[in-house]
Design an enzyme around this catalytic site. Structure first.
Site, PDB file in Angstrom:
ATOM      1  NE  ARG A   1      42.317  59.072  57.170  1.00 38.26           N
ATOM      2  CZ  ARG A   1      41.592  57.810  56.871  1.00 38.26           C
ATOM      3  NH1 ARG A   1      40.452  58.127  56.256  1.00 38.26           N
ATOM      4  NH2 ARG A   1      41.883  56.728  57.269  1.00 38.26           N
TER       5      ARG A   1
ATOM      6  CB  SER B   1      45.120  48.044  61.187  1.00 40.53           C
ATOM      7  OG  SER B   1      44.600  49.488  60.866  1.00 40.53           O
TER       8      SER B   1
ATOM      9  CG  ASP C   1      40.509  53.522  68.291  1.00 43.31           C
ATOM     10  OD1 ASP C   1      40.634  53.681  69.498  1.00 43.31           O
ATOM     11  OD2 ASP C   1      41.063  53.291  67.440  1.00 43.31           O
TER      12      ASP C   1
ATOM     13  CG  ASP D   1      44.920  58.846  58.781  1.00 41.80           C
ATOM     14  OD1 ASP D   1      45.287  59.181  57.780  1.00 41.80           O
ATOM     15  OD2 ASP D   1      44.390  57.877  58.932  1.00 41.80           O
TER      16      ASP D   1
HETATM   17  N1  ARG Z   1      50.156  54.586  55.675  1.00 45.87           N
HETATM   18  C1  ARG Z   1      48.983  55.243  55.052  1.00 45.87           C
HETATM   19  C2  ARG Z   1      48.840  56.634  55.154  1.00 45.87           C
HETATM   20  O1  ARG Z   1      49.290  57.389  56.337  1.00 45.87           O
HETATM   21  C3  ARG Z   1      47.723  54.573  55.350  1.00 45.87           C
HETATM   22  C4  ARG Z   1      47.226  54.230  56.638  1.00 45.87           C
HETATM   23  C5  ARG Z   1      46.246  53.359  56.536  1.00 45.87           C
HETATM   24  N2  ARG Z   1      45.816  52.691  57.632  1.00 45.87           N
HETATM   25  C6  ARG Z   1      45.413  51.507  58.086  1.00 45.87           C
HETATM   26  N3  ARG Z   1      44.698  51.200  58.809  1.00 45.87           N
HETATM   27  N4  ARG Z   1      46.147  50.687  57.171  1.00 45.87           N
HETATM   28  O2  ARG Z   1      48.628  57.414  54.296  1.00 45.87           O
END
Ligand code: ARG
Length: 411
Positions: free
Chosen positions: A92, A170, A13, A121
């Site tokens: 983040r 992921s 990305d 995110d």
């Molecule tokens: N679902 C979690 C959050 O929104 C973590 C997302 C993490 N990303 C991943 N590719 N597993 O905080």
């Protein structure tokens, strides 16, 4: 000369975003920013190699210490969201702030990220960035890019991307948690294979770990003082060996989607368990129950990427006011993948062995018999209410002349 700063990981990305920011958005110059919140070193190597191949100027910011402090705020708040200790969510805003700092230093006109339009995110980054006067760009979301399109585009442009399957899962990793999603895990009924886990061994063995807290902040493990970052890293390794800190959640995301996510977080589990146990010893019942609501609110806002909100400052003020006494130790047993408190000690314990003991009769001027009056009053209203109800039959209650019957009939 228009210049954009891009959150750059070296993945597909963010790699395609580099030429797109120039071609589609008209930026003359793009710089990449990679913020270290404790990702594995391979990720930095990958970002560096890709940046070099792209001719992209890459800035690396070490924000681990700042991030660890925020994780310890989360410990003081006993914060989890649906069982998840919030690693990605807490990281983040820290990453977004660091990128904004570089963007301003480098006189950029815009900040960009490679998030899609589905996840949390994008919202967590942009809430920080939109407080500045820089333009905010999200090419993948705004241009509706798909993974297939990106792979084709990368091949066409000869971009340095891995054209394989990009890994089965992921993954997002920082010092507080490792999140794994995607692939077969998208089926909530699919049992995760052992190989999705990297931080936690298959649960086995047993040990105890003593954590020392000062004003709610973890400062030592088994008596050895450590700074926040090494303390967290040490516990991830140590408790991870016992398989502690695995969570499999159906997570309600900010945009309403329910997504299955698997997490590993040995240090967070140990520290949250120990901290909660020490609080149980030193806080009054009223403080404990009121703080629960504060904690819930703190965790919700943290999940939403709003840790810099005035509300969170106010919640932190309350939390900090309660933490001076959260000084002492708590010992947890880690066994078979579980973590539970087995001992706690503090000079601030709201506890008198003399008062609680069955072996002492009168303490602090209170005699055992003083409870008789209390016992007589206890539940008085409930007893009265029940006897009133027993004396009034049901039909009588329904035809009390209030006109409610007609409403009920219509419903
Ligand atoms: N679902 C979690 C959050 O929104 C973590 C997302 C993490 N990303 C991943 N590719 N597993 O905080």
């Amino acid at each position: 000369m228009a210049k954009a700063a891009l959150a750059f990981s070296g993945g597909l990305d963010t790699t395609v975003c580099v030429p797109i920011l120039k071609e589609e958005y008209g930026y003359d110059e793009v710089i990449g920013v990679n913020v270290d919140v404790g990702q594995p070193t391979e990720e930095f190597d990958e970002a560096e190699e890709t940046a070099e191949a792209l001719g992209l100027e890459l800035h690396v910011v070490d924000a681990k210490a700042e991030f660890a402090d925020l994780c310890f705020d989360a410990v003081k708040a006993n914060a989890t969201y649906q069982g998840y200790p919030l690693g990605t969510a807490l990281a983040r805003p820290v990453i977004a702030e660091a990128i904004l700092g570089v963007a301003k230093e480098e006189n950029c006109d815009a900040v960009a990220h490679g998030c899609t339009g589905k996840g949390n995110d994008q919202l967590r980054f942009e809430t920080v960035w939109r407080g500045s006067d820089l333009e905010v760009i999200a090419p993948v979301r705004e241009l509706g890019l798909t993974r297939e399109w990106e792979i084709e585009y990368a091949a066409e442009k000869d971009l340095p991307v891995e054209t394989g399957d990009g890994g089965v899962w992921s993954i997002d990793e920082n010092i507080w948690s490792r999140a794994v999603e995607g692939g077969k895990l998208e089926n909530p009924n699919y049992v995760p294979p052992e190989d999705i886990y990297k931080w936690t061994a298959e649960p086995s063995g047993e040990t105890t770990i003593e954590i020392t807290f000062e004003a709610g902040v973890p400062v030592a493990v088994d008596g050895e003082e450590m700074d926040p970052v090494p303390l967290i890293q040490h516990l991830n390794e140590y408790a991870g060996e016992y398989g502690v800190g695995r969570t499999d959640v159906m997570e309600d995301r900010m945009l309403g989607l329910k997504v299955r996510e698997n997490y590993e977080h040995p240090a967070a589990t140990v520290l949250l368990t120990a901290h909660g146990a020490l609080e149980d010893l030193v806080l009054t019942k009223n403080e404990r129950s009121f703080k629960k609501g504060i904690e819930q609110e703190w965790a919700e806002k943290a999940y939403q990427g709003l840790v810099f909100a005035p509300l969170v400052d106010a919640l932190d003020a309350f939390i900090d006011e309660t933490q001076d006494v959260v000084t002492g130790t708590a010992t947890v047993s880690v066994a078979g993948g579980n973590c539970r408190v087995v001992a706690r000690d503090s000079a601030y314990a709201v506890y008198s062995e003399e008062m609680a003991s069955f072996n002492t009769a009168d303490v602090a001027g209170i005699a055992q018999d003083d409870a008789t009056g209390v016992a007589k009053y206890h539940g008085l209203q409930e007893r009265l209410a029940n006897s009133v109800k027993a004396g009034v039959s049901k039909p009588e209650l329904a035809t009390d002349g209030s006109g409610n019957e007609a409403d009920d009939a219509q419903d």
